[in-house]
Design an enzyme around this catalytic site. Structure first.
Site, mmCIF file in Angstrom:
data_model
loop_
_atom_site.group_PDB
_atom_site.id
_atom_site.type_symbol
_atom_site.label_atom_id
_atom_site.label_comp_id
_atom_site.label_asym_id
_atom_site.label_seq_id
_atom_site.Cartn_x
_atom_site.Cartn_y
_atom_site.Cartn_z
ATOM 1 N N GLU A 72 -0.484 -0.369 -9.921
ATOM 2 C CA GLU A 72 -0.114 -1.634 -9.296
ATOM 3 C C GLU A 72 1.368 -1.934 -9.483
ATOM 4 O O GLU A 72 1.977 -2.616 -8.652
ATOM 5 C CB GLU A 72 -0.973 -2.767 -9.854
ATOM 6 C CG GLU A 72 -0.889 -4.062 -9.078
ATOM 7 C CD GLU A 72 -1.415 -3.963 -7.648
ATOM 8 O OE1 GLU A 72 -1.063 -4.847 -6.832
ATOM 9 O OE2 GLU A 72 -2.159 -3.004 -7.333
ATOM 10 N N GLU A 122 0.823 -1.209 0.000
ATOM 11 C CA GLU A 122 0.000 0.000 0.000
ATOM 12 C C GLU A 122 0.858 1.260 0.000
ATOM 13 O O GLU A 122 0.469 2.283 -0.566
ATOM 14 C CB GLU A 122 -0.952 -0.010 1.194
ATOM 15 C CG GLU A 122 -1.904 -1.198 1.254
ATOM 16 C CD GLU A 122 -2.717 -1.397 -0.023
ATOM 17 O OE1 GLU A 122 -2.910 -0.430 -0.782
ATOM 18 O OE2 GLU A 122 -3.152 -2.550 -0.263
#
Length: 493
Positions: free
Chosen positions: A293, A264
Protein backbone atom coordinates in the site's frame (compact mmCIF):
# COMPACT_ATOMS: atom_id res chain seq x y z
CA UNK A 1 20.09 -34.08 -4.29
CA UNK A 2 19.82 -30.84 -2.31
CA UNK A 3 16.34 -30.02 -1.07
CA UNK A 4 16.20 -26.35 -2.10
CA UNK A 5 15.87 -26.90 -5.92
CA UNK A 6 13.07 -29.40 -5.28
CA UNK A 7 11.25 -26.97 -3.02
CA UNK A 8 11.60 -24.29 -5.70
CA UNK A 9 10.10 -26.61 -8.29
CA UNK A 10 7.04 -27.31 -6.15
CA UNK A 11 6.71 -23.60 -5.31
CA UNK A 12 6.70 -22.80 -9.03
CA UNK A 13 3.95 -25.37 -9.60
CA UNK A 14 1.90 -23.77 -6.81
CA UNK A 15 2.49 -20.34 -8.36
CA UNK A 16 1.11 -21.62 -11.67
CA UNK A 17 -2.05 -22.78 -9.91
CA UNK A 18 -2.34 -19.44 -8.11
CA UNK A 19 -1.85 -17.47 -11.32
CA UNK A 20 -4.55 -19.54 -13.00
CA UNK A 21 -6.86 -18.79 -10.07
CA UNK A 22 -5.99 -15.10 -10.36
CA UNK A 23 -6.77 -15.15 -14.09
CA UNK A 24 -10.26 -16.58 -13.70
CA UNK A 25 -10.78 -14.29 -10.69
CA UNK A 26 -9.93 -11.27 -12.84
CA UNK A 27 -12.34 -12.54 -15.49
CA UNK A 28 -15.05 -12.89 -12.82
CA UNK A 29 -14.63 -9.24 -11.82
CA UNK A 30 -14.57 -7.91 -15.39
CA UNK A 31 -16.17 -9.89 -18.24
CA UNK A 32 -17.63 -13.15 -16.89
CA UNK A 33 -21.36 -13.64 -17.59
CA UNK A 34 -23.49 -13.68 -14.44
CA UNK A 35 -24.78 -17.23 -14.90
CA UNK A 36 -21.23 -18.61 -14.86
CA UNK A 37 -20.80 -17.77 -11.16
CA UNK A 38 -21.61 -21.15 -9.62
CA UNK A 39 -19.17 -23.01 -11.86
CA UNK A 40 -16.52 -20.31 -11.42
CA UNK A 41 -16.78 -20.66 -7.64
CA UNK A 42 -16.13 -24.40 -7.95
CA UNK A 43 -13.14 -23.75 -10.25
CA UNK A 44 -11.61 -21.32 -7.78
CA UNK A 45 -12.23 -23.66 -4.87
CA UNK A 46 -10.66 -26.61 -6.71
CA UNK A 47 -7.52 -24.74 -7.78
CA UNK A 48 -7.07 -23.17 -4.35
CA UNK A 49 -7.40 -26.55 -2.71
CA UNK A 50 -4.86 -28.12 -5.07
CA UNK A 51 -2.30 -25.44 -4.30
CA UNK A 52 -2.90 -25.77 -0.58
CA UNK A 53 -2.51 -29.54 -0.84
CA UNK A 54 0.88 -29.25 -2.57
CA UNK A 55 2.16 -26.70 -0.08
CA UNK A 56 1.11 -28.72 2.96
CA UNK A 57 2.08 -32.12 1.53
CA UNK A 58 4.34 -34.47 3.43
CA UNK A 59 6.86 -34.24 0.59
CA UNK A 60 7.13 -30.45 0.82
CA UNK A 61 7.45 -30.53 4.62
CA UNK A 62 10.16 -33.20 4.52
CA UNK A 63 12.08 -31.25 1.91
CA UNK A 64 11.75 -28.13 4.05
CA UNK A 65 13.19 -30.00 7.05
CA UNK A 66 16.10 -31.08 4.87
CA UNK A 67 16.63 -27.58 3.46
CA UNK A 68 16.86 -26.13 6.95
CA UNK A 69 19.74 -28.51 7.67
CA UNK A 70 21.52 -27.48 4.45
CA UNK A 71 21.71 -23.73 5.17
CA UNK A 72 25.49 -23.73 4.71
CA UNK A 73 24.91 -24.58 1.04
CA UNK A 74 22.52 -21.65 0.52
CA UNK A 75 22.85 -17.96 -0.35
CA UNK A 76 21.26 -15.38 1.98
CA UNK A 77 18.27 -15.07 -0.37
CA UNK A 78 17.81 -18.85 -0.41
CA UNK A 79 17.97 -18.88 3.39
CA UNK A 80 15.34 -16.15 3.49
CA UNK A 81 13.10 -18.20 1.19
CA UNK A 82 13.46 -21.23 3.46
CA UNK A 83 12.62 -19.04 6.46
CA UNK A 84 9.47 -17.70 4.76
CA UNK A 85 8.40 -21.16 3.56
CA UNK A 86 8.62 -22.38 7.14
CA UNK A 87 6.49 -19.50 8.42
CA UNK A 88 3.91 -20.00 5.69
CA UNK A 89 3.85 -23.79 6.00
CA UNK A 90 3.32 -23.52 9.75
CA UNK A 91 0.22 -21.45 9.03
CA UNK A 92 -1.01 -23.45 6.05
CA UNK A 93 -0.72 -26.88 7.68
CA UNK A 94 -3.06 -25.72 10.43
CA UNK A 95 -5.88 -25.34 7.90
CA UNK A 96 -7.53 -28.49 6.51
CA UNK A 97 -7.94 -28.50 2.76
CA UNK A 98 -11.72 -28.74 3.09
CA UNK A 99 -11.80 -25.45 5.04
CA UNK A 100 -9.58 -23.76 2.43
CA UNK A 101 -11.84 -24.89 -0.41
CA UNK A 102 -15.02 -23.92 1.45
CA UNK A 103 -13.65 -20.47 2.25
CA UNK A 104 -12.60 -19.88 -1.35
CA UNK A 105 -15.95 -21.00 -2.79
CA UNK A 106 -17.88 -18.98 -0.20
CA UNK A 107 -15.87 -15.88 -1.08
CA UNK A 108 -16.55 -16.28 -4.80
CA UNK A 109 -20.29 -16.38 -4.12
CA UNK A 110 -20.06 -13.54 -1.60
CA UNK A 111 -18.35 -11.20 -4.07
CA UNK A 112 -21.25 -11.50 -6.50
CA UNK A 113 -23.74 -11.05 -3.66
CA UNK A 114 -21.89 -7.92 -2.54
CA UNK A 115 -22.08 -6.40 -6.03
CA UNK A 116 -25.87 -6.83 -6.08
CA UNK A 117 -26.37 -5.76 -2.47
CA UNK A 118 -24.32 -2.63 -3.04
CA UNK A 119 -26.29 -1.88 -6.19
CA UNK A 120 -29.55 -2.24 -4.22
CA UNK A 121 -28.07 -0.59 -1.10
CA UNK A 122 -29.42 -3.49 0.95
CA UNK A 123 -27.12 -4.98 3.60
CA UNK A 124 -29.62 -7.75 4.37
CA UNK A 125 -28.85 -9.35 1.00
CA UNK A 126 -25.16 -9.60 1.89
CA UNK A 127 -25.54 -10.39 5.59
CA UNK A 128 -25.85 -14.22 5.24
CA UNK A 129 -22.65 -14.31 3.17
CA UNK A 130 -20.77 -12.14 5.66
CA UNK A 131 -22.06 -14.33 8.49
CA UNK A 132 -20.69 -17.47 6.81
CA UNK A 133 -17.38 -15.81 5.96
CA UNK A 134 -17.04 -14.58 9.53
CA UNK A 135 -17.68 -18.06 10.93
CA UNK A 136 -15.09 -19.55 8.57
CA UNK A 137 -12.65 -16.74 9.40
CA UNK A 138 -12.96 -17.45 13.12
CA UNK A 139 -12.27 -21.11 12.40
CA UNK A 140 -9.09 -20.13 10.56
CA UNK A 141 -8.02 -17.83 13.39
CA UNK A 142 -8.58 -20.53 15.99
CA UNK A 143 -6.52 -23.02 14.01
CA UNK A 144 -3.71 -20.51 13.44
CA UNK A 145 -3.74 -19.55 17.07
CA UNK A 146 -3.27 -16.24 18.84
CA UNK A 147 -1.83 -17.05 22.23
CA UNK A 148 -2.10 -14.08 24.56
CA UNK A 149 -3.84 -11.99 21.93
CA UNK A 150 -7.12 -11.96 20.01
CA UNK A 151 -8.49 -13.51 16.80
CA UNK A 152 -7.60 -10.38 14.85
CA UNK A 153 -3.90 -11.06 15.46
CA UNK A 154 -4.06 -14.33 13.54
CA UNK A 155 -5.66 -12.57 10.57
CA UNK A 156 -3.40 -9.52 10.64
CA UNK A 157 -0.34 -11.75 10.51
CA UNK A 158 -1.53 -12.98 7.11
CA UNK A 159 -1.19 -9.48 5.67
CA UNK A 160 1.41 -7.81 7.88
CA UNK A 161 3.71 -10.44 9.43
CA UNK A 162 4.31 -10.05 13.17
CA UNK A 163 1.87 -7.12 13.56
CA UNK A 164 -0.54 -7.22 16.52
CA UNK A 165 -4.00 -5.72 16.88
CA UNK A 166 -3.20 -4.21 20.28
CA UNK A 167 -0.18 -2.37 18.81
CA UNK A 168 -2.24 -1.16 15.87
CA UNK A 169 -4.92 0.05 18.29
CA UNK A 170 -2.35 2.02 20.30
CA UNK A 171 -0.97 3.57 17.11
CA UNK A 172 -4.44 4.48 15.87
CA UNK A 173 -5.42 5.91 19.26
CA UNK A 174 -2.35 8.15 19.16
CA UNK A 175 -3.05 9.20 15.57
CA UNK A 176 -6.77 9.81 15.96
CA UNK A 177 -6.65 13.23 17.69
CA UNK A 178 -3.93 14.54 15.37
CA UNK A 179 -5.74 13.25 12.29
CA UNK A 180 -8.99 14.78 13.54
CA UNK A 181 -7.35 18.21 13.90
CA UNK A 182 -5.79 18.01 10.43
CA UNK A 183 -9.04 16.79 8.86
CA UNK A 184 -11.10 19.55 10.47
CA UNK A 185 -8.66 22.25 9.37
CA UNK A 186 -8.49 20.83 5.84
CA UNK A 187 -12.28 20.68 5.50
CA UNK A 188 -12.66 24.24 6.81
CA UNK A 189 -9.96 25.45 4.44
CA UNK A 190 -11.84 23.86 1.53
CA UNK A 191 -15.21 25.33 2.50
CA UNK A 192 -15.11 27.92 -0.28
CA UNK A 193 -14.12 25.39 -2.95
CA UNK A 194 -17.29 24.00 -4.56
CA UNK A 195 -17.64 20.22 -4.52
CA UNK A 196 -18.12 20.23 -8.28
CA UNK A 197 -15.41 22.77 -9.06
CA UNK A 198 -13.70 20.37 -11.49
CA UNK A 199 -16.92 18.90 -12.89
CA UNK A 200 -17.12 18.92 -16.66
CA UNK A 201 -17.54 16.85 -19.76
CA UNK A 202 -14.98 14.05 -19.60
CA UNK A 203 -15.80 11.32 -22.14
CA UNK A 204 -14.74 7.93 -20.86
CA UNK A 205 -12.61 7.12 -23.89
CA UNK A 206 -10.69 10.38 -23.32
CA UNK A 207 -10.23 9.50 -19.66
CA UNK A 208 -8.81 6.16 -20.73
CA UNK A 209 -6.37 7.97 -23.01
CA UNK A 210 -5.10 10.29 -20.26
CA UNK A 211 -4.97 7.49 -17.69
CA UNK A 212 -2.82 5.38 -19.97
CA UNK A 213 -0.44 8.23 -20.79
CA UNK A 214 0.06 9.06 -17.12
CA UNK A 215 0.43 5.45 -15.99
CA UNK A 216 2.99 4.90 -18.74
CA UNK A 217 4.88 8.08 -17.77
CA UNK A 218 5.47 6.87 -14.21
CA UNK A 219 6.84 3.57 -15.49
CA UNK A 220 3.92 1.13 -15.78
CA UNK A 221 4.77 -1.32 -18.57
CA UNK A 222 1.77 -1.89 -20.85
CA UNK A 223 3.58 -4.72 -22.58
CA UNK A 224 3.27 -6.47 -19.22
CA UNK A 225 -0.11 -5.16 -18.09
CA UNK A 226 -3.40 -3.47 -18.98
CA UNK A 227 -6.29 -1.41 -17.56
CA UNK A 228 -9.92 -2.59 -17.50
CA UNK A 229 -13.22 -1.52 -15.95
CA UNK A 230 -14.89 -2.99 -12.86
CA UNK A 231 -17.17 -2.08 -9.95
CA UNK A 232 -14.29 -1.70 -7.50
CA UNK A 233 -10.76 -0.70 -8.56
CA UNK A 234 -8.08 -3.31 -7.96
CA UNK A 235 -4.73 -4.61 -9.18
CA UNK A 236 -3.99 -8.28 -9.68
CA UNK A 237 -0.95 -10.16 -10.92
CA UNK A 238 -1.67 -12.98 -13.34
CA UNK A 239 1.98 -13.80 -13.97
CA UNK A 240 5.49 -12.31 -13.81
CA UNK A 241 4.80 -10.19 -16.89
CA UNK A 242 1.03 -9.82 -16.65
CA UNK A 243 -0.29 -7.24 -14.17
CA UNK A 244 -3.91 -6.09 -14.51
CA UNK A 245 -5.24 -2.75 -13.25
CA UNK A 246 -8.92 -1.82 -13.09
CA UNK A 247 -10.80 1.40 -12.43
CA UNK A 248 -14.30 2.84 -12.67
CA UNK A 249 -15.43 5.96 -14.51
CA UNK A 250 -17.55 9.06 -13.92
CA UNK A 251 -18.17 11.10 -17.08
CA UNK A 252 -18.39 14.28 -14.97
CA UNK A 253 -15.24 13.66 -12.89
CA UNK A 254 -12.04 12.51 -14.57
CA UNK A 255 -10.17 12.57 -11.26
CA UNK A 256 -12.10 9.57 -9.92
CA UNK A 257 -10.69 7.19 -12.52
CA UNK A 258 -7.31 8.91 -12.81
CA UNK A 259 -6.37 8.76 -9.15
CA UNK A 260 -7.77 5.23 -9.03
CA UNK A 261 -5.39 4.30 -11.86
CA UNK A 262 -2.45 6.04 -10.17
CA UNK A 263 -3.20 4.10 -6.99
CA UNK A 264 -3.51 0.75 -8.73
CA UNK A 265 -0.52 1.53 -10.96
CA UNK A 266 1.51 1.97 -7.77
CA UNK A 267 0.58 -1.58 -6.83
CA UNK A 268 1.32 -2.65 -10.39
CA UNK A 269 4.77 -1.04 -10.43
CA UNK A 270 5.65 -3.00 -7.31
CA UNK A 271 4.50 -6.26 -8.91
CA UNK A 272 6.35 -5.48 -12.14
CA UNK A 273 9.47 -4.64 -10.12
CA UNK A 274 9.69 -7.92 -8.21
CA UNK A 275 12.52 -10.24 -9.38
CA UNK A 276 11.08 -12.15 -12.35
CA UNK A 277 13.63 -14.95 -11.96
CA UNK A 278 12.24 -15.60 -8.45
CA UNK A 279 8.59 -15.82 -9.51
CA UNK A 280 6.76 -18.20 -7.18
CA UNK A 281 9.42 -17.91 -4.47
CA UNK A 282 9.11 -15.64 -1.41
CA UNK A 283 11.96 -13.51 -2.78
CA UNK A 284 9.80 -12.85 -5.84
CA UNK A 285 6.68 -12.05 -3.83
CA UNK A 286 5.51 -8.81 -2.20
CA UNK A 287 6.45 -8.75 1.48
CA UNK A 288 3.31 -7.27 3.09
CA UNK A 289 0.28 -5.17 2.39
CA UNK A 290 1.67 -2.29 4.45
CA UNK A 291 4.58 -2.14 2.01
CA UNK A 292 2.34 -2.80 -1.00
CA UNK A 293 0.00 0.00 0.00
CA UNK A 294 2.95 2.34 0.49
CA UNK A 295 3.63 2.06 -3.22
CA UNK A 296 0.09 2.86 -4.30
CA UNK A 297 -0.30 5.78 -1.89
CA UNK A 298 3.11 7.18 -2.80
CA UNK A 299 2.28 7.37 -6.49
CA UNK A 300 -1.34 8.44 -6.01
CA UNK A 301 -0.77 11.16 -3.42
CA UNK A 302 2.85 12.20 -3.04
CA UNK A 303 3.43 12.18 -6.79
CA UNK A 304 0.00 12.38 -8.42
CA UNK A 305 -1.38 15.23 -6.31
CA UNK A 306 1.80 17.32 -6.24
CA UNK A 307 2.34 20.76 -7.77
CA UNK A 308 5.29 19.61 -9.90
CA UNK A 309 3.24 16.76 -11.35
CA UNK A 310 0.42 19.05 -12.50
CA UNK A 311 2.76 21.77 -13.75
CA UNK A 312 3.62 19.18 -16.36
CA UNK A 313 0.30 17.37 -16.81
CA UNK A 314 -2.37 20.09 -16.57
CA UNK A 315 -1.58 21.51 -20.05
CA UNK A 316 -1.79 18.00 -21.54
CA UNK A 317 -5.02 17.25 -19.66
CA UNK A 318 -6.48 20.51 -21.01
CA UNK A 319 -5.63 19.38 -24.54
CA UNK A 320 -7.65 16.22 -23.97
CA UNK A 321 -10.41 17.93 -21.94
CA UNK A 322 -10.79 21.53 -23.20
CA UNK A 323 -12.96 22.49 -20.22
CA UNK A 324 -9.85 22.27 -18.02
CA UNK A 325 -8.27 25.19 -19.87
CA UNK A 326 -10.27 27.56 -17.64
CA UNK A 327 -8.16 26.58 -14.62
CA UNK A 328 -4.93 28.19 -13.52
CA UNK A 329 -2.60 25.74 -11.77
CA UNK A 330 -3.35 27.04 -8.25
CA UNK A 331 -7.10 26.82 -8.83
CA UNK A 332 -6.79 23.28 -10.15
CA UNK A 333 -4.68 22.23 -7.16
CA UNK A 334 -7.30 23.67 -4.80
CA UNK A 335 -9.77 21.45 -6.58
CA UNK A 336 -7.82 18.20 -6.26
CA UNK A 337 -6.80 19.06 -2.68
CA UNK A 338 -10.35 19.84 -1.65
CA UNK A 339 -11.15 18.06 1.62
CA UNK A 340 -14.55 16.98 2.87
CA UNK A 341 -16.00 14.39 5.16
CA UNK A 342 -17.04 12.01 2.39
CA UNK A 343 -18.85 8.71 2.75
CA UNK A 344 -16.81 6.61 0.29
CA UNK A 345 -13.31 5.54 1.35
CA UNK A 346 -11.88 5.06 -2.14
CA UNK A 347 -12.95 8.59 -3.04
CA UNK A 348 -11.78 10.15 0.24
CA UNK A 349 -9.14 12.86 0.24
CA UNK A 350 -5.81 12.42 1.98
CA UNK A 351 -6.77 14.58 4.96
CA UNK A 352 -9.73 12.40 5.98
CA UNK A 353 -8.75 9.01 4.51
CA UNK A 354 -7.18 7.49 7.61
CA UNK A 355 -10.32 8.16 9.63
CA UNK A 356 -12.09 5.67 7.35
CA UNK A 357 -9.50 3.05 8.27
CA UNK A 358 -9.88 3.67 11.99
CA UNK A 359 -13.63 3.06 11.59
CA UNK A 360 -13.21 -0.24 9.75
CA UNK A 361 -10.58 -1.52 12.14
CA UNK A 362 -12.93 -0.92 15.06
CA UNK A 363 -15.88 -2.67 13.35
CA UNK A 364 -13.79 -5.70 12.37
CA UNK A 365 -12.32 -6.18 15.85
CA UNK A 366 -15.77 -6.03 17.40
CA UNK A 367 -17.13 -8.58 14.90
CA UNK A 368 -14.29 -11.03 15.48
CA UNK A 369 -14.45 -10.62 19.27
CA UNK A 370 -18.22 -11.31 19.16
CA UNK A 371 -18.91 -7.83 20.51
CA UNK A 372 -21.00 -6.95 17.45
CA UNK A 373 -23.67 -9.01 15.68
CA UNK A 374 -23.93 -9.16 11.91
CA UNK A 375 -27.42 -7.67 11.88
CA UNK A 376 -26.18 -4.66 13.82
CA UNK A 377 -23.32 -3.80 11.45
CA UNK A 378 -25.16 -1.01 9.54
CA UNK A 379 -26.19 0.78 12.74
CA UNK A 380 -22.76 0.36 14.33
CA UNK A 381 -21.10 1.62 11.17
CA UNK A 382 -23.34 4.68 11.06
CA UNK A 383 -22.73 5.47 14.74
CA UNK A 384 -18.96 5.27 14.40
CA UNK A 385 -19.00 7.22 11.17
CA UNK A 386 -20.96 10.02 12.82
CA UNK A 387 -18.51 10.11 15.75
CA UNK A 388 -15.56 10.48 13.37
CA UNK A 389 -17.07 12.61 10.61
CA UNK A 390 -20.07 14.31 12.16
CA UNK A 391 -22.46 12.89 9.53
CA UNK A 392 -24.57 9.76 9.02
CA UNK A 393 -24.37 7.75 5.77
CA UNK A 394 -27.61 8.03 3.79
CA UNK A 395 -27.78 4.32 2.97
CA UNK A 396 -25.87 1.02 3.11
CA UNK A 397 -24.14 1.60 -0.24
CA UNK A 398 -22.51 4.71 1.18
CA UNK A 399 -21.89 2.95 4.49
CA UNK A 400 -21.01 -0.61 5.36
CA UNK A 401 -21.39 -1.98 1.80
CA UNK A 402 -18.97 0.37 0.06
CA UNK A 403 -15.90 -1.91 0.07
CA UNK A 404 -15.43 -5.30 -1.58
CA UNK A 405 -12.89 -6.64 0.92
CA UNK A 406 -15.25 -8.37 3.35
CA UNK A 407 -16.81 -10.30 0.46
CA UNK A 408 -13.30 -11.42 -0.48
CA UNK A 409 -12.76 -12.70 3.06
CA UNK A 410 -10.35 -9.83 3.66
CA UNK A 411 -10.95 -9.34 7.38
CA UNK A 412 -7.78 -8.05 9.02
CA UNK A 413 -6.83 -6.16 5.88
CA UNK A 414 -7.78 -2.55 6.54
CA UNK A 415 -5.07 -1.39 9.01
CA UNK A 416 -2.51 -1.94 6.27
CA UNK A 417 -3.94 1.06 4.39
CA UNK A 418 -2.87 3.46 7.12
CA UNK A 419 0.40 1.59 7.61
CA UNK A 420 0.86 2.09 3.88
CA UNK A 421 0.28 5.83 4.24
CA UNK A 422 2.90 6.03 6.97
CA UNK A 423 5.40 4.02 4.92
CA UNK A 424 4.69 6.02 1.75
CA UNK A 425 5.48 9.37 3.37
CA UNK A 426 8.62 7.99 4.96
CA UNK A 427 9.92 6.39 1.75
CA UNK A 428 9.16 9.50 -0.31
CA UNK A 429 10.97 11.68 2.24
CA UNK A 430 14.01 9.37 2.18
CA UNK A 431 14.07 9.07 -1.62
CA UNK A 432 14.27 12.85 -2.02
CA UNK A 433 17.58 12.92 -0.16
CA UNK A 434 19.04 11.56 -3.41
CA UNK A 435 19.85 14.42 -5.80
CA UNK A 436 18.76 12.59 -8.95
CA UNK A 437 15.39 11.68 -7.43
CA UNK A 438 14.75 15.20 -6.14
CA UNK A 439 15.77 16.81 -9.42
CA UNK A 440 13.66 14.35 -11.41
CA UNK A 441 10.55 15.04 -9.32
CA UNK A 442 11.03 18.78 -9.86
CA UNK A 443 10.57 18.31 -13.61
CA UNK A 444 8.01 15.47 -13.48
CA UNK A 445 10.61 12.88 -14.48
CA UNK A 446 9.87 10.01 -12.15
CA UNK A 447 12.28 7.44 -13.55
CA UNK A 448 14.88 8.14 -10.80
CA UNK A 449 12.22 7.75 -8.11
CA UNK A 450 11.05 4.46 -9.58
CA UNK A 451 14.66 3.26 -9.81
CA UNK A 452 15.17 4.13 -6.12
CA UNK A 453 12.03 2.18 -5.17
CA UNK A 454 13.09 -0.74 -7.35
CA UNK A 455 16.43 -0.93 -5.54
CA UNK A 456 15.28 -0.26 -1.99
CA UNK A 457 11.86 -1.93 -1.91
CA UNK A 458 10.84 -3.98 -4.94
CA UNK A 459 14.05 -5.97 -5.44
CA UNK A 460 13.87 -7.55 -1.97
CA UNK A 461 10.53 -9.30 -2.39
CA UNK A 462 9.95 -11.10 0.89
CA UNK A 463 13.64 -11.82 1.46
CA UNK A 464 13.57 -9.03 4.05
CA UNK A 465 10.88 -8.40 6.67
CA UNK A 466 8.79 -5.20 6.31
CA UNK A 467 10.45 -3.46 9.26
CA UNK A 468 13.89 -4.32 7.86
CA UNK A 469 13.00 -2.94 4.42
CA UNK A 470 11.82 0.31 5.99
CA UNK A 471 14.90 0.59 8.21
CA UNK A 472 17.34 -0.18 5.39
CA UNK A 473 15.64 2.23 2.98
CA UNK A 474 14.98 5.14 5.34
CA UNK A 475 17.25 4.67 8.36
CA UNK A 476 14.41 4.03 10.83
CA UNK A 477 11.41 1.76 11.38
CA UNK A 478 7.96 3.01 10.35
CA UNK A 479 7.46 6.45 11.91
CA UNK A 480 4.14 8.33 11.77
CA UNK A 481 5.94 11.69 11.88
CA UNK A 482 6.48 11.90 8.12
CA UNK A 483 2.85 11.20 7.21
CA UNK A 484 1.55 13.77 9.71
CA UNK A 485 4.07 16.33 8.46
CA UNK A 486 3.03 15.68 4.86
CA UNK A 487 -0.65 16.18 5.72
CA UNK A 488 0.05 19.36 7.67
CA UNK A 489 2.17 20.78 4.83
CA UNK A 490 -0.48 20.07 2.22
CA UNK A 491 -3.65 20.92 4.13
CA UNK A 492 -2.97 23.27 7.04
CA UNK A 493 0.00 25.49 6.12
Amino acid sequence: MLAYPQLSQIATEIALLESTTATIGWDQETYMPANALAHRAKQVGYLTGKGHGLFTSRKFRLLLDQAESESAEQTPVMQANVREWRRLVNRATKLPQKLVEEFSETSSLAKAAWVQARKDSDFKQFAPHLDKLLRLTRKKAERWGYTGGEPYDALLDEYEPSARAADIALLFDSLRPQLAVIAKAAVERSAEVPADVLAGDYPIEKQQQLNREIAESIGFDFDAGRIDTTAHPFCTKLGPRDVRLTTRYDARDFCSSLFGVLHEAGHGLYEQGLPVCDYGLPSGTAVSLGIHESQSRLWENHVGRSRTFWQHWLPRAAEIFPSLSRFALDDFLRGIHRAEFSFIRVEADEATYDLHILLRFSIERRLLNRELKIKDVPAAWNDEYKALFGRTPPDDAHGCLQDIHWSMGGLGYFPTYTLGNLNAAQLYHAAQKVDAVREGIAKADHAPLLAWLRENVHAHGSAMLPRDIMTAATGEPTNAQWHLEHLRDRFTR
